[in-house]
Design a protein around this motif. Structure first.
Motif, PDB file in Angstrom:
ATOM      1  N   LEU A 150      -8.227  -2.493   1.936  1.00  0.00           N
ATOM      2  CA  LEU A 150      -9.365  -1.697   1.444  1.00  0.00           C
ATOM      3  C   LEU A 150      -8.939  -0.267   1.115  1.00  0.00           C
ATOM      4  N   ALA A 151      -7.906   0.214   1.807  1.00  0.00           N
ATOM      5  CA  ALA A 151      -7.411   1.565   1.519  1.00  0.00           C
ATOM      6  C   ALA A 151      -6.629   1.583   0.200  1.00  0.00           C
ATOM      7  N   ARG A 152      -5.995   0.454  -0.139  1.00  0.00           N
ATOM      8  CA  ARG A 152      -5.245   0.355  -1.394  1.00  0.00           C
ATOM      9  C   ARG A 152      -5.816  -0.828  -2.181  1.00  0.00           C
ATOM     10  N   PRO A 153      -7.028  -0.678  -2.701  1.00  0.00           N
ATOM     11  CA  PRO A 153      -7.693  -1.841  -3.322  1.00  0.00           C
ATOM     12  C   PRO A 153      -6.944  -2.417  -4.510  1.00  0.00           C
ATOM     13  N   GLU A 154      -6.028  -1.646  -5.104  1.00  0.00           N
ATOM     14  CA  GLU A 154      -5.289  -2.208  -6.248  1.00  0.00           C
ATOM     15  C   GLU A 154      -4.475  -3.426  -5.795  1.00  0.00           C
ATOM     16  N   ILE A 155      -4.015  -3.427  -4.530  1.00  0.00           N
ATOM     17  CA  ILE A 155      -3.272  -4.590  -4.011  1.00  0.00           C
ATOM     18  C   ILE A 155      -4.259  -5.753  -3.826  1.00  0.00           C
ATOM     19  N   ALA A 156      -5.404  -5.437  -3.205  1.00  0.00           N
ATOM     20  CA  ALA A 156      -6.405  -6.479  -2.940  1.00  0.00           C
ATOM     21  C   ALA A 156      -6.938  -7.079  -4.240  1.00  0.00           C
ATOM     22  N   ARG A 157      -7.099  -6.245  -5.249  1.00  0.00           N
ATOM     23  CA  ARG A 157      -7.701  -6.748  -6.509  1.00  0.00           C
ATOM     24  C   ARG A 157      -6.793  -7.783  -7.176  1.00  0.00           C
ATOM     25  N   VAL A 158      -5.500  -7.520  -7.169  1.00  0.00           N
ATOM     26  CA  VAL A 158      -4.567  -8.494  -7.766  1.00  0.00           C
ATOM     27  C   VAL A 158      -4.656  -9.807  -6.995  1.00  0.00           C
ATOM     28  N   GLN A 159      -4.625  -9.702  -5.662  1.00  0.00           N
ATOM     29  CA  GLN A 159      -4.648 -10.941  -4.879  1.00  0.00           C
ATOM     30  C   GLN A 159      -5.994 -11.649  -5.027  1.00  0.00           C
ATOM     31  N   ALA A 160      -7.066 -10.879  -5.081  1.00  0.00           N
ATOM     32  CA  ALA A 160      -8.390 -11.494  -5.246  1.00  0.00           C
ATOM     33  C   ALA A 160      -8.446 -12.277  -6.567  1.00  0.00           C
ATOM     34  N   ARG A 161      -7.909 -11.697  -7.632  1.00  0.00           N
ATOM     35  CA  ARG A 161      -7.928 -12.413  -8.925  1.00  0.00           C
ATOM     36  C   ARG A 161      -7.098 -13.687  -8.844  1.00  0.00           C
ATOM     37  N   ALA A 162      -5.924 -13.577  -8.221  1.00  0.00           N
ATOM     38  CA  ALA A 162      -5.065 -14.771  -8.108  1.00  0.00           C
ATOM     39  C   ALA A 162      -5.782 -15.848  -7.290  1.00  0.00           C
ATOM     40  N   LEU A 163      -6.472 -15.444  -6.228  1.00  0.00           N
ATOM     41  CA  LEU A 163      -7.167 -16.429  -5.382  1.00  0.00           C
ATOM     42  C   LEU A 163      -8.372 -17.019  -6.106  1.00  0.00           C
ATOM     43  N   LEU A 164      -9.128 -16.175  -6.799  1.00  0.00           N
ATOM     44  CA  LEU A 164     -10.293 -16.673  -7.553  1.00  0.00           C
ATOM     45  C   LEU A 164      -9.852 -17.703  -8.597  1.00  0.00           C
ATOM     46  N   ARG A 165      -8.736 -17.414  -9.249  1.00  0.00           N
ATOM     47  CA  ARG A 165      -8.256 -18.341 -10.287  1.00  0.00           C
ATOM     48  C   ARG A 165      -7.684 -19.603  -9.655  1.00  0.00           C
ATOM     49  N   ALA A 166      -7.023 -19.438  -8.507  1.00  0.00           N
ATOM     50  CA  ALA A 166      -6.425 -20.607  -7.837  1.00  0.00           C
ATOM     51  C   ALA A 166      -7.508 -21.543  -7.305  1.00  0.00           C
TER      52      ALA A 166
END
Ligand code: PEP
Ligand code: MG
Length: 521
Positions: A341-357
């Motif tokens: 949450l402190a570095r959401p740019e990391i979370a956003r990439v992973q969230a997109r990869a997980l949503l697509r997966a």
């Protein structure tokens, strides 16, 4: 024998080819760490990429050279360097500044009215990934000569780096007949079809591409990806296992490496914990959506109908990530969800990869080191925002259920306040450490002495879970000595390292559901 399956597609390059399928989203080798050095590192990675492209251009035909020149031009474009530099000044890490700049460019192209423009998006994605590969030390992966490339789309540099003299073809779920790869395929007489829609095939399955009639033919076994049952219910009938008094128990596995999915036999419920941080070994990997998607997809496809819980990156603290130290304004001690949450740019990439997966299987996402309920709400919101972006880009995705690790004692004590968590999984490694002021992997005897306190906390927390799915994935779950206490605490779903399965199975059948030994045992 079952009939081969023929799927209608659009021809992009004439000719007929057949061969073993190569599924494009196979994960690449683990990356070398280290992306420190700020803008200098990016400049170096761009230079390496230009060098690679120039080598590709050597001896290439005129069409290929045009495409390579276009990519080199983009890499030398000062406006891209300026936009990346501006993001870095706004406190972004160099890798994420690069990704965000190129993603914005890709987004513009994808939204263009003209097909010709939309077809350029894959070139920019290609460039983005090439530079990420150079930052992480991973080259663009080739595939076996003579095979049929199967994937959503194909990067031009992959086409160019491949040896087509042994035959082979291309079948793309999406793609464009106006794209660079189609142009190259026509120039090199490589049969190619696009727009097949999603179909499933295993690596090595026999696939034929009919670039004349516009079709792809799959040997028996291939199929269109069917719509999945709604995700969320993590119970399954597979892996039927009961206590001596007949209470069903679920036994899942923990995996740290996608290859360990091979250990998922029919008697196992699913994957109760995939520690994603072991597949993401550098900041460049953390920024690489396609690479993460490939890894998660492989695990989900192999698990098939069985549920898979992928835990978001548990990095920071005692789990370092190469290059993390270069992120600006990172407080020491941030770990797991707090760091995400402190570095959401990391979370956003992973969230997109997980949503697509998530469209490839029965995925649930688990958040690490959750301490307060608002952390889940904030992560959910981030998933919603990323899902919206994917929707705007017409990328297939699905919202997975989001649950949490229970490994911080204060969260365990307050579990009834985590209303937005879809499920809970006890992480006794950290729970024990933080409950007893000890160190992880500390002294065995101390862990034994600590167990009653940990078990009492778990028992209270199971009550507070209010009937939501609860499991345990910490090491205690794989140790038969603690099984009676864990059963007595109300746990019915155990996720253990594959090697611990046998011992746990045989211990369970000798115990009653209240943890007492069965008569005659
Ligand atoms: C745990 O803490 O028990 C757990 C499963 O997570 P990890 O071991 O990855 O910290
Ligand atoms: Mg933990």
């Amino acid at each position: 024998m079952a009939e081969p399956l023929k799927l209608k597609a659009k021809s992009a390059s004439p000719g007929i080819a057949s061969g073993p399928a190569f599924l494009a989203e196979e994960p690449k080798a683990a990356s070398a760490p280290g992306t420190g050095g700020g803008y200098g590192a990016l400049e170096k990675a761009i230079d390496i990429s230009i060098g690679e492209l120039e080598r590709l251009a050597d001896g290439a035909d005129a069409e290929s050279r045009d495409i390579i020149d276009f990519q080199i031009e983009v890499l030398r474009d000062p406006t891209i360097a300026e936009a990346t530099g501006a993001r870095m000044k706004a406190d972004e890490n160099v890798v994420f500044a690069w990704v965000a700049t190129l993603d914005a460019y890709i987004g513009e192209l994808e939204a263009a009215d003209e097909e010709q423009m939309r077809a350029r998006a894959i070139d920019i994605l290609d460039i983005k990934n090439r530079v990420l590969g150079a930052l992480a030390g991973t080259p663009v992966a080739d595939f076996p000569p003579g095979s049929v490339f199967v994937g959503k789309d194909m990067e031009p540099s992959r086409f160019l780096a491949h040896d087509w003299s042994k035959g082979g073809g291309i079948a793309l779920f999406a793609g464009s007949a106006a794209g660079h790869v189609a142009l190259l395929a026509r120039a090199k007489s490589v049969p190619m079809v696009v727009g097949t829609g999603r179909f499933s095939a295993a690596d090595g399955d026999s696939v034929a591409v009919d670039g004349d009639g516009g079709a792809v033919i799959l040997e028996a076994g291939g199929m269109l990806i069917p719509p999945l049952a709604p995700a969320g219910d993590i119970k399954t009938e597979s892996g039927e296992l009961r206590t001596a008094d007949g209470v069903p128990i679920l036994l899942s596995i923990n995996i740290n490496d996608p290859a360990e999915i091979d250990a998922l036999d029919p008697a196992t419920t699913g994957v109760g914990l995939m520690r994603s941080e072991f597949s993401v070994t550098s900041i460049a990997d953390a920024a690489n959506e396609e690479r993460q998607l490939a890894i998660y997809r492989r695990v989900l496809e192999q698990a098939g109908e069985r549920p898979v819980i992928i835990r978001m990156l548990d990095i920071g603290g005692d789990k370092p990530l190469a290059g993390l130290e270069d992120l600006p304004a990172l407080e020491p001690g941030l770990r797991g969800i707090r760091l995400l949450l402190a570095r959401p740019e990391i979370a956003r990439v992973q969230a997109r990869a997980l949503l697509r997966a998530a469209v490839f299987g029965k995925l649930s996402v688990m958040l690490p080191m959750v301490t307060f309920p608002d952390e889940i709400d904030r992560m959910r919101e981030l998933f919603r925002e990323e899902a919206e972006k994917l929707g705007r880009r017409s990328l297939l995705h699905r919202m997975p259920p989001i649950g949490m690790m229970v490994e911080v004692p204060s969260a365990a004590l307050m579990l009834d306040t985590f209303g937005s968590a879809a499920f809970f999984s006890f992480g006794t490694n950290d729970l024990t450490q933080y409950l007893t002021a000890s160190v992880r992997d500390g002294n065995e005897a101390d862990a034994g002495k600590a167990a009653p306190a940990v078990l009492r906390l778990i028992e209270q927390a199971v009550e507070l879970a209010g009937g939501k799915p609860v499991s345990i994935c910490g090491d205690m779950a794989g140790d038969p000595r603690y099984l009676p206490g864990l059963l007595a605490a109300g746990l019915r779903h155990f996720s253990v390292a594959p090697a611990r399965r046998r011992a746990i199975r045989s211990a369970i059948v000798g115990l009653n559901a209240d943890g007492t030994r069965a008569a005659g045992e």
